[in-house]
Motif scaffolding. Sequence first.
Motif, PDB file in Angstrom:
ATOM      1  N   GLU A  37      55.952  27.909  41.095  1.00  0.00           N
ATOM      2  CA  GLU A  37      54.760  27.999  40.271  1.00  0.00           C
ATOM      3  C   GLU A  37      55.143  27.865  38.801  1.00  0.00           C
ATOM      4  O   GLU A  37      56.237  28.250  38.393  1.00  0.00           O
ATOM      5  CB  GLU A  37      54.042  29.340  40.471  1.00  0.00           C
ATOM      6  N   GLN A  38      54.208  27.341  38.019  1.00  0.00           N
ATOM      7  CA  GLN A  38      54.371  27.315  36.578  1.00  0.00           C
ATOM      8  C   GLN A  38      53.016  27.558  35.923  1.00  0.00           C
ATOM      9  O   GLN A  38      51.971  27.340  36.543  1.00  0.00           O
ATOM     10  CB  GLN A  38      54.962  25.981  36.107  1.00  0.00           C
ATOM     11  N   VAL A  39      53.049  28.032  34.685  1.00  0.00           N
ATOM     12  CA  VAL A  39      51.823  28.337  33.956  1.00  0.00           C
ATOM     13  C   VAL A  39      51.538  27.216  32.970  1.00  0.00           C
ATOM     14  O   VAL A  39      52.430  26.802  32.214  1.00  0.00           O
ATOM     15  CB  VAL A  39      51.943  29.678  33.201  1.00  0.00           C
ATOM     16  N   ALA A  40      50.313  26.721  32.981  1.00  0.00           N
ATOM     17  CA  ALA A  40      49.924  25.645  32.076  1.00  0.00           C
ATOM     18  C   ALA A  40      49.398  26.214  30.768  1.00  0.00           C
ATOM     19  O   ALA A  40      48.818  27.308  30.729  1.00  0.00           O
ATOM     20  CB  ALA A  40      48.846  24.782  32.731  1.00  0.00           C
ATOM     21  N   GLN A  41      49.619  25.465  29.678  1.00  0.00           N
ATOM     22  CA  GLN A  41      49.070  25.878  28.399  1.00  0.00           C
ATOM     23  C   GLN A  41      47.552  25.956  28.497  1.00  0.00           C
ATOM     24  O   GLN A  41      46.906  25.100  29.078  1.00  0.00           O
ATOM     25  CB  GLN A  41      49.468  24.882  27.307  1.00  0.00           C
ATOM     26  N   GLY A  42      46.984  27.018  27.966  1.00  0.00           N
ATOM     27  CA  GLY A  42      45.545  27.243  28.047  1.00  0.00           C
ATOM     28  C   GLY A  42      45.141  28.212  29.138  1.00  0.00           C
ATOM     29  O   GLY A  42      43.976  28.610  29.224  1.00  0.00           O
ATOM     30  N   ALA A  43      46.107  28.617  29.970  1.00  0.00           N
ATOM     31  CA  ALA A  43      45.796  29.466  31.121  1.00  0.00           C
ATOM     32  C   ALA A  43      45.275  30.847  30.720  1.00  0.00           C
ATOM     33  O   ALA A  43      44.507  31.470  31.458  1.00  0.00           O
ATOM     34  CB  ALA A  43      47.031  29.619  32.003  1.00  0.00           C
ATOM     35  N   PHE A  44      45.691  31.346  29.553  1.00  0.00           N
ATOM     36  CA  PHE A  44      45.319  32.707  29.160  1.00  0.00           C
ATOM     37  C   PHE A  44      44.121  32.772  28.209  1.00  0.00           C
ATOM     38  O   PHE A  44      43.612  33.862  27.935  1.00  0.00           O
ATOM     39  CB  PHE A  44      46.506  33.390  28.467  1.00  0.00           C
ATOM     40  N   VAL A  45      43.688  31.629  27.689  1.00  0.00           N
ATOM     41  CA  VAL A  45      42.700  31.614  26.608  1.00  0.00           C
ATOM     42  C   VAL A  45      41.425  32.369  26.952  1.00  0.00           C
ATOM     43  O   VAL A  45      40.966  33.237  26.201  1.00  0.00           O
ATOM     44  CB  VAL A  45      42.368  30.157  26.214  1.00  0.00           C
ATOM     45  N   ARG A 119      42.711  32.708  38.546  1.00  0.00           N
ATOM     46  CA  ARG A 119      41.327  32.241  38.539  1.00  0.00           C
ATOM     47  C   ARG A 119      41.222  30.785  39.007  1.00  0.00           C
ATOM     48  O   ARG A 119      40.282  30.411  39.701  1.00  0.00           O
ATOM     49  CB  ARG A 119      40.733  32.368  37.138  1.00  0.00           C
ATOM     50  N   ASP A 120      42.182  29.979  38.563  1.00  0.00           N
ATOM     51  CA  ASP A 120      42.142  28.560  38.911  1.00  0.00           C
ATOM     52  C   ASP A 120      43.568  28.021  38.932  1.00  0.00           C
ATOM     53  O   ASP A 120      44.389  28.385  38.084  1.00  0.00           O
ATOM     54  CB  ASP A 120      41.301  27.788  37.886  1.00  0.00           C
ATOM     55  N   SER A 121      43.840  27.181  39.912  1.00  0.00           N
ATOM     56  CA  SER A 121      45.174  26.588  40.012  1.00  0.00           C
ATOM     57  C   SER A 121      45.077  25.247  40.729  1.00  0.00           C
ATOM     58  O   SER A 121      44.065  24.929  41.353  1.00  0.00           O
ATOM     59  CB  SER A 121      46.127  27.515  40.773  1.00  0.00           C
ATOM     60  N   SER A 122      46.143  24.461  40.620  1.00  0.00           N
ATOM     61  CA  SER A 122      46.218  23.185  41.327  1.00  0.00           C
ATOM     62  C   SER A 122      47.559  23.109  42.029  1.00  0.00           C
ATOM     63  O   SER A 122      48.525  23.773  41.630  1.00  0.00           O
ATOM     64  CB  SER A 122      46.060  22.011  40.351  1.00  0.00           C
ATOM     65  N   PHE A 123      47.634  22.293  43.095  1.00  0.00           N
ATOM     66  CA  PHE A 123      48.855  22.193  43.870  1.00  0.00           C
ATOM     67  C   PHE A 123      49.243  20.736  44.048  1.00  0.00           C
ATOM     68  O   PHE A 123      48.428  19.911  44.479  1.00  0.00           O
ATOM     69  CB  PHE A 123      48.672  22.851  45.238  1.00  0.00           C
ATOM     70  N   ASP A 124      50.475  20.413  43.679  1.00  0.00           N
ATOM     71  CA  ASP A 124      51.020  19.070  43.831  1.00  0.00           C
ATOM     72  C   ASP A 124      51.752  19.005  45.173  1.00  0.00           C
ATOM     73  O   ASP A 124      52.817  19.597  45.331  1.00  0.00           O
ATOM     74  CB  ASP A 124      51.982  18.764  42.680  1.00  0.00           C
ATOM     75  N   GLU A 125      51.176  18.297  46.125  1.00  0.00           N
ATOM     76  CA  GLU A 125      51.753  18.219  47.461  1.00  0.00           C
ATOM     77  C   GLU A 125      53.122  17.549  47.453  1.00  0.00           C
ATOM     78  O   GLU A 125      54.016  17.915  48.216  1.00  0.00           O
ATOM     79  CB  GLU A 125      50.809  17.448  48.399  1.00  0.00           C
ATOM     80  N   THR A 126      53.299  16.562  46.586  1.00  0.00           N
ATOM     81  CA  THR A 126      54.560  15.828  46.536  1.00  0.00           C
ATOM     82  C   THR A 126      55.692  16.699  46.015  1.00  0.00           C
ATOM     83  O   THR A 126      56.781  16.753  46.595  1.00  0.00           O
ATOM     84  CB  THR A 126      54.424  14.582  45.646  1.00  0.00           C
ATOM     85  N   ARG A 128      55.485  19.992  45.733  1.00  0.00           N
ATOM     86  CA  ARG A 128      55.340  21.343  46.284  1.00  0.00           C
ATOM     87  C   ARG A 128      55.307  22.349  45.143  1.00  0.00           C
ATOM     88  O   ARG A 128      55.986  23.379  45.156  1.00  0.00           O
ATOM     89  CB  ARG A 128      56.493  21.675  47.245  1.00  0.00           C
ATOM     90  N   LEU A 129      54.500  22.049  44.137  1.00  0.00           N
ATOM     91  CA  LEU A 129      54.452  22.849  42.918  1.00  0.00           C
ATOM     92  C   LEU A 129      53.020  23.269  42.617  1.00  0.00           C
ATOM     93  O   LEU A 129      52.110  22.441  42.594  1.00  0.00           O
ATOM     94  CB  LEU A 129      55.006  22.032  41.743  1.00  0.00           C
ATOM     95  N   ARG A 130      52.834  24.571  42.403  1.00  0.00           N
ATOM     96  CA  ARG A 130      51.525  25.084  42.024  1.00  0.00           C
ATOM     97  C   ARG A 130      51.494  25.343  40.523  1.00  0.00           C
ATOM     98  O   ARG A 130      52.410  25.952  39.961  1.00  0.00           O
ATOM     99  CB  ARG A 130      51.214  26.385  42.770  1.00  0.00           C
ATOM    100  N   THR A 131      50.442  24.873  39.871  1.00  0.00           N
ATOM    101  CA  THR A 131      50.255  25.084  38.444  1.00  0.00           C
ATOM    102  C   THR A 131      49.096  26.050  38.233  1.00  0.00           C
ATOM    103  O   THR A 131      47.980  25.812  38.709  1.00  0.00           O
ATOM    104  CB  THR A 131      49.958  23.759  37.717  1.00  0.00           C
ATOM    105  N   LEU A 132      49.371  27.143  37.544  1.00  0.00           N
ATOM    106  CA  LEU A 132      48.344  28.137  37.244  1.00  0.00           C
ATOM    107  C   LEU A 132      47.593  27.671  36.004  1.00  0.00           C
ATOM    108  O   LEU A 132      48.127  27.660  34.897  1.00  0.00           O
ATOM    109  CB  LEU A 132      48.981  29.506  37.011  1.00  0.00           C
ATOM    110  N   LYS A 133      46.336  27.286  36.200  1.00  0.00           N
ATOM    111  CA  LYS A 133      45.558  26.705  35.114  1.00  0.00           C
ATOM    112  C   LYS A 133      44.718  27.738  34.378  1.00  0.00           C
ATOM    113  O   LYS A 133      44.377  27.561  33.208  1.00  0.00           O
ATOM    114  CB  LYS A 133      44.651  25.607  35.677  1.00  0.00           C
ATOM    115  N   GLN A 134      44.373  28.817  35.063  1.00  0.00           N
ATOM    116  CA  GLN A 134      43.588  29.872  34.428  1.00  0.00           C
ATOM    117  C   GLN A 134      43.898  31.194  35.124  1.00  0.00           C
ATOM    118  O   GLN A 134      43.779  31.303  36.345  1.00  0.00           O
ATOM    119  CB  GLN A 134      42.096  29.567  34.526  1.00  0.00           C
ATOM    120  N   VAL A 135      44.316  32.189  34.344  1.00  0.00           N
ATOM    121  CA  VAL A 135      44.661  33.491  34.912  1.00  0.00           C
ATOM    122  C   VAL A 135      43.983  34.606  34.127  1.00  0.00           C
ATOM    123  O   VAL A 135      43.644  34.442  32.951  1.00  0.00           O
ATOM    124  CB  VAL A 135      46.190  33.731  34.915  1.00  0.00           C
TER     125      VAL A 135
END
Length: 226
Positions: A37-45, A119-126, A128-135
Amino acid sequence: MSMKTRAFDLEIKATPDKAGRFSGYASVWGVTDSYREQVAQGAFVESLAETSGKGRHIPILWQHRSDEPIGHWTELREDEHGLFGEGELWLDEAPYARIAQRGMKAGAITGLSIGYYVRDSSFDETKRLRTLKQVDLVEASIVTNPANDEARIDTIKAKLAAGETISERDFAKVLRERGFSRAATDAIADVGFKAWAAGAGQPHQAINPGLGDLAKALSGFTLPKL
């Protein structure tokens, strides 16, 4: 929805002064942890805006103990590098705040673990990485050592869900963490885990049924409080 934690080294920019004020990064963008998993910029705003709008501050806990608040974040804001925070330890009221202050100054306590809801996340199947878009940020704890993610039950369950195999050593670490004796751990691994592993991980299967069975068996475990 259960609260998740994310542990890492706190990038301290200013160690606690005599009043207990310090600053540093509570999260950094684009860093992939062992949960994939990784956190995307804007996730905490949005979460920070809501907290501020209620006139509240995010608490600083000691080792994730909800009954041991040791301070609060006076400011939290996102920049190009990550989530930057300025915190204040309650040195006069909280004994553990003084321990945190001393340890941070000595460079012996540098761990931070945040508690949050996704709150919101996306998953890259290729990848195998989840990105936390809003927490939803709930708390941030000063911890003696960042958690060893590879030994945590959540990580093993995540690997199983992704169809990955785990080692007997990984499984043994979990059992020992949960209080099993070395003899009991060896017996469980020898009889149960080895039998399961002998038929797991078939390459033509995206997710082996045996992996799901083991994940279900592990679901009854809970992580210990730090």
